[in-house]
Design an enzyme around this catalytic site. Structure first.
Site, PDB file in Angstrom:
ATOM      1  N   TYR A 185      23.488 108.133  76.310  1.00 32.69           N
ATOM      2  CA  TYR A 185      23.085 107.503  75.057  1.00 32.69           C
ATOM      3  C   TYR A 185      24.339 106.908  74.437  1.00 32.69           C
ATOM      4  O   TYR A 185      25.318 107.602  74.203  1.00 32.69           O
ATOM      5  CB  TYR A 185      22.457 108.509  74.087  1.00 32.69           C
ATOM      6  CG  TYR A 185      22.086 107.863  72.767  1.00 32.69           C
ATOM      7  CD1 TYR A 185      20.872 107.198  72.627  1.00 32.69           C
ATOM      8  CD2 TYR A 185      22.955 107.887  71.694  1.00 32.69           C
ATOM      9  CE1 TYR A 185      20.535 106.593  71.442  1.00 32.69           C
ATOM     10  CE2 TYR A 185      22.626 107.269  70.498  1.00 32.69           C
ATOM     11  CZ  TYR A 185      21.415 106.625  70.379  1.00 32.69           C
ATOM     12  OH  TYR A 185      21.089 106.000  69.203  1.00 32.69           O
ATOM     13  N   CYS A 186      24.319 105.605  74.183  1.00 22.92           N
ATOM     14  CA  CYS A 186      25.485 104.936  73.619  1.00 22.92           C
ATOM     15  C   CYS A 186      25.196 104.598  72.162  1.00 22.92           C
ATOM     16  O   CYS A 186      24.322 103.772  71.883  1.00 22.92           O
ATOM     17  CB  CYS A 186      25.806 103.661  74.387  1.00 22.92           C
ATOM     18  SG  CYS A 186      27.224 102.780  73.721  1.00 22.92           S
ATOM     19  N   PRO A 187      25.911 105.209  71.224  1.00 22.09           N
ATOM     20  CA  PRO A 187      25.657 104.892  69.820  1.00 22.09           C
ATOM     21  C   PRO A 187      26.043 103.463  69.456  1.00 22.09           C
ATOM     22  O   PRO A 187      25.491 102.897  68.519  1.00 22.09           O
ATOM     23  CB  PRO A 187      26.503 105.912  69.059  1.00 22.09           C
ATOM     24  CG  PRO A 187      27.539 106.354  70.014  1.00 22.09           C
ATOM     25  CD  PRO A 187      26.944 106.235  71.382  1.00 22.09           C
ATOM     26  N   GLY A 231      23.140 101.745  70.214  1.00 16.93           N
ATOM     27  CA  GLY A 231      22.027 102.420  69.550  1.00 16.93           C
ATOM     28  C   GLY A 231      20.849 102.690  70.454  1.00 16.93           C
ATOM     29  O   GLY A 231      19.705 102.682  70.001  1.00 16.93           O
TER      30      GLY A 231
END
Length: 202
Positions: free
Chosen positions: A150-152, A155
């Site tokens: 999951y890449c913030p 998003g």
């Protein structure tokens, strides 16, 4: 089960438009977008004055790279990463190999892990089918096929369906940074050679 839903946007099983509504992700995506826009404006205001090579590099290389970075960011954010739909089943060609696979699951009666043969299911997604190489993403609340992470900054979870856009976002952002450095270097060289000369003779 998916996370919250606003209108037709969300990560629920019944959301027609994919958008992770994680507050940290939304904040980081806004920062990523704003940083690219700020860089374009800063270069226009500081590095393009009276320099034909800088204007050519800016127009021919930097602007397309920055626009492609923003487009890739948008696509990586709004593309379903490969979430397993509700009611999914193994393909008939894979059914024999999947039913022979060993599944490890928690055994609440004995307080440990137990192994059994059968089709993998995700208990967090209402015992929905979980294909091989799929992992449950706790932020989006869905199982994602070939999930990377999951890449913030985009998003969203990075999976089989949006991995290309994630890599393109990184590539175009890197290219924009290199071109920004070139434009700043041109500005430094022009300032060094075209600065007003101070006459030291009385």
């Amino acid at each position: 089960m998916g996370r919250s839903k606003i209108g037709s946007f969300g990560t629920d099983f019944d959301s027609p438009n994919w958008l992770s509504l994680d507050p940290c992700g939304i904040l980081c995506v806004t920062f990523s977008f704003s940083l690219h826009v700020f860089a374009v404006v800063a270069i226009i205001l500081t590095c393009l004055s009276n320099s034909l090579p800088a204007k050519i590099i800016f127009g021919a290389c930097y602007v397309p790279a920055a626009l492609m970075a923003l487009w890739s960011l948008f696509m990586a954010t709004t593309t379903d990463p490969g979430a397993v739909p509700m009611g999914a089943r193994p393909l008939p060609s894979n059914l024999a190999s999947e039913s022979d696979s060993v599944v490890t699951e928690r055994d609440p009666s004995r307080g440990g892990l137990r192994r059994r043969r059968g089709i993998r299911r995700c208990r967090k997604c209402n015992d929905n089918y979980k294909p091989a190489r799929a992992h449950h993403d706790s932020v989006t609340g869905r199982c994602v096929v070939k999930m990377d992470h999951y890449c913030p900054w985009v998003g969203n979870a990075v999976g089989i369906m949006n991995h290309k856009f994630f890599i393109l976002f990184i590539l175009y952002t890197f290219l924009s940074a290199i071109l920004s450095g070139v434009l700043i270097l041109i500005k430094i060289i022009r300032c060094k050679y075209y600065s007003p000369q101070v006459d030291s003779t009385p």
